[in-house]
Design a protein around this motif. Structure first.
Motif, short mmCIF file in Angstrom:
data_model
loop_
_atom_site.label_atom_id
_atom_site.label_comp_id
_atom_site.label_asym_id
_atom_site.label_seq_id
_atom_site.Cartn_x
_atom_site.Cartn_y
_atom_site.Cartn_z
N GLU A 94 0.74 -1.25 -0.05
CA GLU A 94 0.04 -0.10 0.01
C GLU A 94 0.85 1.02 -0.02
OE1 GLU A 94 -3.67 2.08 2.58
OE2 GLU A 94 -2.90 0.10 3.11
N GLN A 95 2.01 1.35 0.89
CA GLN A 95 2.62 2.47 1.00
C GLN A 95 3.42 2.83 -0.43
OE1 GLN A 95 5.21 1.55 4.34
NE2 GLN A 95 3.90 2.71 5.70
N ASN A 96 3.81 1.82 -0.96
CA ASN A 96 4.50 1.86 -2.36
C ASN A 96 3.67 2.53 -3.58
OD1 ASN A 96 7.07 1.66 -0.95
ND2 ASN A 96 7.04 -0.48 -1.50
N ALA A 97 2.19 2.13 -3.43
CA ALA A 97 1.49 2.44 -4.56
C ALA A 97 1.37 3.94 -4.69
CB ALA A 97 0.17 1.94 -4.32
N PRO A 98 1.08 4.42 -5.87
CA PRO A 98 1.05 5.85 -6.13
C PRO A 98 -0.29 6.56 -5.79
CG PRO A 98 0.50 4.53 -8.17
CD PRO A 98 1.14 3.69 -7.36
N GLN A 99 -1.23 5.64 -5.40
CA GLN A 99 -2.49 6.30 -4.82
C GLN A 99 -2.28 6.31 -3.32
OE1 GLN A 99 -2.08 3.38 -6.47
NE2 GLN A 99 -3.82 1.86 -6.32
N TYR A 100 -1.34 5.84 -2.50
CA TYR A 100 -1.34 5.90 -1.28
C TYR A 100 -1.50 7.27 -0.46
CZ TYR A 100 0.72 5.63 3.30
OH TYR A 100 0.77 5.80 4.79
N ASP A 101 -2.45 7.21 0.47
CA ASP A 101 -2.75 8.36 1.35
C ASP A 101 -2.70 8.13 2.66
OD1 ASP A 101 -4.75 10.13 2.90
OD2 ASP A 101 -4.91 11.04 0.81
N LYS A 102 -1.99 8.79 3.36
CA LYS A 102 -1.58 8.35 4.95
C LYS A 102 -2.73 8.46 5.60
CE LYS A 102 1.33 9.39 8.76
NZ LYS A 102 2.55 10.28 9.24
N THR A 103 -3.78 9.44 5.39
CA THR A 103 -5.10 9.64 6.18
C THR A 103 -6.01 8.62 5.99
OG1 THR A 103 -4.67 11.86 6.41
CG2 THR A 103 -6.82 11.00 6.56
N LYS A 104 -6.28 8.31 4.33
CA LYS A 104 -7.07 7.16 4.05
C LYS A 104 -6.95 5.90 4.47
CE LYS A 104 -9.03 9.89 0.34
NZ LYS A 104 -9.18 9.94 -1.32
N ALA A 105 -5.45 5.66 4.77
CA ALA A 105 -4.96 4.21 4.71
C ALA A 105 -5.54 3.75 5.94
CB ALA A 105 -3.50 4.17 5.04
N THR A 106 -6.16 4.64 7.00
CA THR A 106 -6.76 4.07 8.49
C THR A 106 -8.15 4.43 8.44
OG1 THR A 106 -5.90 6.21 9.43
CG2 THR A 106 -4.48 4.26 9.49
N LYS A 107 -8.38 5.45 7.71
CA LYS A 107 -9.91 5.89 7.90
C LYS A 107 -10.89 5.27 6.82
CE LYS A 107 -8.90 10.24 10.25
NZ LYS A 107 -9.64 9.85 11.50
N ASN A 108 -10.47 4.85 5.65
CA ASN A 108 -11.09 4.44 4.40
C ASN A 108 -10.90 3.09 4.20
OD1 ASN A 108 -10.52 7.62 4.14
ND2 ASN A 108 -11.99 7.27 2.30
N GLY A 109 -11.97 2.34 3.63
CA GLY A 109 -11.97 0.91 3.20
C GLY A 109 -11.17 0.96 2.12
N LYS A 110 -10.86 -0.32 1.28
CA LYS A 110 -10.38 -0.24 -0.01
C LYS A 110 -11.19 -1.14 -0.86
CE LYS A 110 -6.06 -1.48 1.54
NZ LYS A 110 -5.95 -0.93 2.88
N GLN A 132 -8.14 0.79 -5.18
CA GLN A 132 -8.56 2.22 -4.66
C GLN A 132 -8.91 2.34 -3.42
OE1 GLN A 132 -10.73 3.44 -8.15
NE2 GLN A 132 -12.47 3.81 -6.68
N TYR A 133 -9.08 3.63 -2.67
CA TYR A 133 -9.74 3.77 -1.62
C TYR A 133 -11.19 3.96 -1.83
CZ TYR A 133 -5.21 4.45 0.63
OH TYR A 133 -3.91 4.18 0.99
N LEU A 134 -12.05 3.44 -0.96
CA LEU A 134 -13.40 3.80 -1.02
C LEU A 134 -13.64 5.05 -0.50
CD1 LEU A 134 -14.69 0.47 0.48
CD2 LEU A 134 -15.22 1.16 -1.74
N ASP A 135 -14.95 5.68 -0.77
CA ASP A 135 -15.13 7.03 -0.26
C ASP A 135 -15.28 6.93 1.36
OD1 ASP A 135 -14.98 8.10 -2.60
OD2 ASP A 135 -17.07 7.78 -2.83
N GLY A 136 -15.79 5.73 1.91
CA GLY A 136 -16.37 5.66 3.37
C GLY A 136 -15.30 4.56 3.72
#
Length: 379
Positions: A94-110, A132-136
């Protein structure tokens, strides 16, 4: 956390159990043996999953072409929403993916999807999953995941044990086929039994009521006996075994149509060691039926109603038997059982047969019985 089993998982809301690849493979192969095209052209949704770790995702991605799947969708529940009791480590994937987002990594589903070859190696497999990250947060009750449910043809997963009733209702409302893992005792739930009685849902082909091994998050406290039993099955480390787990499904398989080979009532009383000492089958004193305490003691020449353990469903063939009802007090239209006092005979024969004595001198029947009739003798 104490000894891990399905009922305690429900109470403790410990829902992090990861199904083993081998168990998934055995179960799914049973459906393919019955119908090789069962997944062909279908969209499969794997919700309540953790796609980076999930053996469900790996299995269906690796067999995408062989099964002829149209689209595979796998979703995860957000880390913060799962309330991990032990530390959670974001993967390098996940961390190495271009779409990685530190905040979404814990708050959003995938959400992981698979539809075609992305890597250019001329095959479609796990390497072609796109995420990709889900919106929720990935909650199955969210509108976002409901849309994925409505898009899918078949839903397959090991749902949160604490939310089994809600999750099943969520699937049934959408009229989707499914293969899910649950507790054998869920048969008695008012949301479950009517579906089984009407043959709108049944047990899967493997592992029903037997030990199934599940991986658990690192640091999860597991009872030593469960660790030892998992180890004897070849799983050492962060694993536990659940002895009352089973598959529930709406997909047909051959085992469901294999009739039980049974003896007559006279031969059971004479030769069945489990009935040793009995001269006749017990007759209930509050319902016109006989009690059959073991599935292999069901007589093949009795045309009345029989009370059998719920574990019978693992051997149930709808061509051989009709399910008449259930004695459990929760299920819709359940047959109510009597309440006995100490003044009653100790040889009472209630529908539930076994009982516990309460401090107020009431004896209250417990274990549920399924009520069945032989179809071939009554048709």
């Amino acid at each position: 956390m104490a000894n891990i089993n399905l009922s305690k998982a429900k109470n403790a809301k410990n829902d992090e159990f990861y199904t083993q690849y081998h168990d998934i493979e055995k179960e799914i192969n049973a459906y393919l043996d019955f119908d090789p095209d069962v997944f062909r052209g279908k969209t499969i949704l794997l919700p309540c999953d953790d796609p980076e770790w999930s053996n469900f995702t790996k299995f269906f991605a690796q067999n995408f072409e062989r099964f002829g799947i149209k689209k595979l969708i796998s979703t995860s529940y957000a880390v913060e929403s799962r309330h991990y009791k032990t530390g959670y480590q974001i993967t390098m994937f996940e961390q190495n993916a271009p779409q990685y987002d530190k905040t979404k990594a814990t708050k959003n589903g995938k959400i992981f999807t698979l539809t075609r070859d992305q890597s250019g190696d001329s095959k479609v497999d796990v390497n072609d999953l796109v995420w990709q990250y889900l919106d929720g947060d990935g909650d199955f009750n969210s509108e976002e995941v409901k849309k994925l449910r409505d898009e899918a043809d078949i839903i397959i997963t090991n749902p949160p044990f604490s939310l089994f009733r809600d999750f099943l209702s969520w699937i049934v409302r959408a009229g989707k086929q499914f293969v899910i893992i649950g507790n054998m005792n869920a048969i008695t739930y008012k949301e479950v039994f009517p579906l089984i009685k009407k043959n709108k849902m049944w047990l899967g082909a493997t592992g029903n009521g037997n030990d199934m091994v599940f991986a658990v998050p690192k640091g999860t406290e597991v009872d030593e006996k469960d660790k030892q039993k998992a180890a004897r099955l070849g799983y050492v480390g962060d694993y536990t075994r659940l002895g009352n787990s089973c598959w529930f499904t709406t997909i047909d398989h051959g085992r469901r149509h294999q009739p039980l080979q049974l003896m007559t009532m006279a031969d059971n009383l004479r030769f069945n060691k489990k009935l040793k000492g009995k001269e006749k089958y017990d007759q209930y004193d509050n319902y016109d039926a006989i009690d059959v305490p073991f599935t292999d003691a069901i007589p093949n020449d009795f045309d009345g109603v029989m009370g059998v353990p719920i574990s019978f469903l693992d051997k149930y063939s709808p061509e051989q038997f009709e399910i008449v009802g259930i004695t459990d007090r929760e299920a819709d239209n359940a047959f109510r059982t009597k309440i006995y006092t100490r003044k009653d005979s100790s040889k009472f024969s209630d529908l539930n047969r076994r009982a516990t004595i309460k401090t107020n001198d009431e004896i209250v029947p417990v274990y549920a019985r399924l009520l069945i009739k032989s179809k071939k003798l009554t048709e």
